[in-house]
Design a protein around this motif. Structure first.
Motif, PDB file in Angstrom:
ATOM      1  N   LEU A   8      32.700  85.958  27.425  1.00  0.00           N
ATOM      2  CA  LEU A   8      31.944  87.117  26.941  1.00  0.00           C
ATOM      3  C   LEU A   8      30.471  87.018  27.330  1.00  0.00           C
ATOM      4  CD1 LEU A   8      33.496  87.662  23.385  1.00  0.00           C
ATOM      5  CD2 LEU A   8      33.975  88.898  25.514  1.00  0.00           C
ATOM      6  N   LEU A   9      29.917  85.806  27.300  1.00  0.00           N
ATOM      7  CA  LEU A   9      28.537  85.620  27.749  1.00  0.00           C
ATOM      8  C   LEU A   9      28.414  85.984  29.231  1.00  0.00           C
ATOM      9  CD1 LEU A   9      25.615  84.618  27.363  1.00  0.00           C
ATOM     10  CD2 LEU A   9      26.426  82.316  27.945  1.00  0.00           C
ATOM     11  N   GLY A  10      29.377  85.539  30.037  1.00  0.00           N
ATOM     12  CA  GLY A  10      29.366  85.870  31.454  1.00  0.00           C
ATOM     13  C   GLY A  10      29.440  87.365  31.683  1.00  0.00           C
TER      14      GLY A  10
ATOM     15  N   PHE B  81      35.904  78.979  25.009  1.00  0.00           N
ATOM     16  CA  PHE B  81      36.325  79.647  26.235  1.00  0.00           C
ATOM     17  C   PHE B  81      36.069  81.155  26.132  1.00  0.00           C
ATOM     18  CE2 PHE B  81      39.387  81.590  29.125  1.00  0.00           C
ATOM     19  CZ  PHE B  81      39.299  80.792  30.261  1.00  0.00           C
ATOM     20  N   VAL B  82      36.466  81.746  25.008  1.00  0.00           N
ATOM     21  CA  VAL B  82      36.261  83.181  24.797  1.00  0.00           C
ATOM     22  C   VAL B  82      34.781  83.529  24.838  1.00  0.00           C
ATOM     23  CG1 VAL B  82      36.467  85.062  23.117  1.00  0.00           C
ATOM     24  CG2 VAL B  82      38.384  83.489  23.483  1.00  0.00           C
ATOM     25  N   LEU B  83      33.965  82.729  24.165  1.00  0.00           N
ATOM     26  CA  LEU B  83      32.534  83.024  24.091  1.00  0.00           C
ATOM     27  C   LEU B  83      31.847  82.872  25.442  1.00  0.00           C
ATOM     28  CD1 LEU B  83      31.678  81.304  20.676  1.00  0.00           C
ATOM     29  CD2 LEU B  83      31.808  83.756  21.157  1.00  0.00           C
TER      30      LEU B  83
ATOM     31  N   ILE C 159      34.784  86.458  35.729  1.00  0.00           N
ATOM     32  CA  ILE C 159      34.221  87.485  34.845  1.00  0.00           C
ATOM     33  C   ILE C 159      32.925  88.045  35.409  1.00  0.00           C
ATOM     34  CG2 ILE C 159      32.751  86.021  33.385  1.00  0.00           C
ATOM     35  CD1 ILE C 159      35.104  88.888  32.228  1.00  0.00           C
ATOM     36  N   ALA C 160      32.262  87.308  36.300  1.00  0.00           N
ATOM     37  CA  ALA C 160      31.020  87.808  36.892  1.00  0.00           C
ATOM     38  C   ALA C 160      31.251  89.121  37.621  1.00  0.00           C
ATOM     39  CB  ALA C 160      30.442  86.765  37.856  1.00  0.00           C
TER      40      ALA C 160
ATOM     41  N   VAL D  77      36.919  93.843  30.676  1.00  0.00           N
ATOM     42  CA  VAL D  77      36.568  92.529  30.098  1.00  0.00           C
ATOM     43  C   VAL D  77      37.686  92.038  29.183  1.00  0.00           C
ATOM     44  CG1 VAL D  77      34.981  91.345  28.533  1.00  0.00           C
ATOM     45  CG2 VAL D  77      34.074  92.859  30.306  1.00  0.00           C
ATOM     46  N   ALA D  78      38.224  92.934  28.350  1.00  0.00           N
ATOM     47  CA  ALA D  78      39.310  92.546  27.442  1.00  0.00           C
ATOM     48  C   ALA D  78      40.540  92.098  28.228  1.00  0.00           C
ATOM     49  CB  ALA D  78      39.663  93.710  26.525  1.00  0.00           C
TER      50      ALA D  78
END
Length: 488
Positions: free
Chosen positions: A101-103, A96-98, A147-148, A188-189
């Motif tokens: 972060l990718l998004g 989920f975290v990754l 996140i986008a 983001v964080a």
């Protein structure tokens, strides 16, 4: 005349959001502009001014989206997502975290529209391959869509809103990055923390990594894939070099898009003579003719899902042929968001009518009050007001109205900068509160509907407001603090 300006704006905005019978957003905005000109709410002398403000931002945005569409066709984003899924090593929460972060990374480099509309179908495909439950899949998909936008703060090119603001206030790429990269990291964080807290119960504890296919299998055009990395490196250099050299951002992004298009199309032919003599067999992959037959080119539904080829479910044991295939460059170019060009000019003219009638002056008085009470008040006040307006009447007209109001305030120093960047933050994050906050969200919901995952507007609002408000406030506080540290 003031009433006429308001009615034209509301009618235009309604058509843009509603899009009756597939009416393009560009034609709706252009129609509103024609009515505004006919009623003298705006004057023909305003047209060159408006075009001068929006042309660079609009063309730069289209170029970035073209780059993302070409890279999507060659498998760049699916390759990235599959690598990320493997890095999770079977731990659901780490996955989920990754994914989040990718998004965020894709949104920062390829704009929020690219992250939402291209990555979402790929994430859905991975969820299906991993046999996640609908509840678990919904959490990952909602996180990808959220996140986008919250990840689209760091660079000028990360969001059309950012480009418009930077152009309007003559902010260099380097200065914008110096202010917003740290603020974007905080955003983001904060987004990651809020998303983990909200979806903690639906995230599976473990998953089977062996259910995923190898990342290399996602690459359909090795030459375009490798060229993509080179183009991205050159773009980053070009973005920072453009301002000192006086080169418009759209020229840099456009050059990158042309290079990728030329490589994908293998043009000019003499440069790719060896590849032509040894053609690769066409395969029926995820972007096959079967999909095109289902939704012919010109079908407006195609434009909402440029990453459609990545969204066709692939079962764990899927043995469909994969490998090199020819990228449909013509189709990609036709389906680029050209309507945005007409939309930017038309909607800005309509908004300019509000400015001509003195309505932005009322907003300027409010912003002036915020500016008089220091950097923190300027950032929080402006950001919250813009976020609310964005969620109600869409972020593009909001950022234009707010920019005109901020320009009319006449503030200087840190208070002025706080309002400028708070306008960006409010316009980037505020739209996540409601489905109509941004066109990208409306298209994203449409994509999900087509993939069999329906999210009602009521459910979206209940989720969006809970996720957005804390992230918005934390990000605005970070902006005020960071500006106080680095100064003007």
């Amino acid at each position: 005349m003031t009433v006429a300006a308001i009615l034209i704006f509301l009618a235009t905005l309604t058509l843009v959001i509603w899009q009756p019978k597939g009416l393009g957003i560009g034609w709706s905005a252009l129609g509103g502009a024609v009515v505004a000109l006919a009623t003298t709410v705006v004057h023909f002398s305003d047209v060159p001014t408006v075009v001068g403000i929006v042309w660079n931002a609009t063309l730069a945005f289209v170029a970035v989206i073209l780059i993302s569409l070409i890279l999507d066709e060659c498998g760049f984003f699916e390759w990235s997502a599959l690598h990320v899924a493997r890095w999770g090593r079977g731990h659901g929460r780490l996955l989920f975290v990754l994914i989040v972060l990718l998004g965020a990374a894709i949104a920062a480099v390829f704009a929020n529209d690219g992250a939402a509309l291209i990555l979402t179908p790929i994430v859905m495909q991975i969820m299906l391959a991993l046999r996640f439950s609908p509840t678990a899949s919904l959490g990952f998909v909602m996180a990808t869509g959220f996140i986008a936008d919250t990840g689209s703060l760091p660079l000028v090119v990360s969001n059309l809103v950012n480009i418009v603001s930077a152009d309007f206030f003559h902010i260099s790429f380097a200065r914008y990055a110096a202010v917003m990269v740290p603020v974007g990291l905080v955003s983001v964080a904060a987004s990651l923390a809020v998303l983990l807290l909200y979806f903690r119960r639906s995230i599976p504890k473990t998953y089977d990594v062996t259910a995923l296919r190898q990342p290399a299998e996602a690459i359909s055009d090795q030459l375009t894939f490798r060229t993509g990395w080179v183009v991205l490196a050159l773009l980053l250099i070009g973005y920072f070099s453009a301002d000192p050299l006086g080169v418009p951002l759209s020229v840099v992004a456009g050059a990158g898009a042309l290079i990728l298009i030329a490589v994908a199309a293998r043009r000019p032919a003499f440069l790719f003579a060896q590849a032509v003599r040894h053609p690769q067999p066409a395969t029926v992959g995820a972007g096959s003719a079967e999909t095109a037959a289902e939704h012919p080119a010109g079908d407006p539904r195609n434009t909402t899902d440029a990453g459609d080829h990545a969204a066709i479910p692939a079962a764990p044991g899927d043995d469909r042929p994969s490998g090199p295939r020819r990228i449909p460059v013509g189709k990609v170019i036709r389906e680029a968001p050209w309507q945005i060009v007409l939309f930017s000019i038309g909607m800005y003219l309509v908004v300019y009518g509000l400015r001509n009638q003195g309505l932005t002056g009322e907003l300027a008085k409010l912003f002036g009050f915020f500016a008089d009470h220091g950097v923190l008040t300027a950032a929080l006040g402006t950001g919250v007001v813009v976020a609310v307006l964005s969620s109600i009447m869409n972020n593009m007209p909001t950022v234009l109205i707010a920019a005109l109001a901020i320009g009319a305030v006449g503030a200087t120093g840190l208070s002025h900068e706080a309002m400028v960047y708070a306008n960006v933050i409010g316009s980037d994050l505020g739209p996540k509160i409601t489905p109509i906050g941004s066109l990208a969200t409306l298209l994203w919901l449409h994509v999900l509907d087509r993939k069999g995952m329906h999210i009602g507007w009521g459910r979206y609002f209940r989720t969006g407001i809970v996720l957005t408000i804390p992230v918005l406030l934390i990000t605005l506080l970070a902006l005020a603090g960071w500006l106080s540290i680095i100064g003007t």
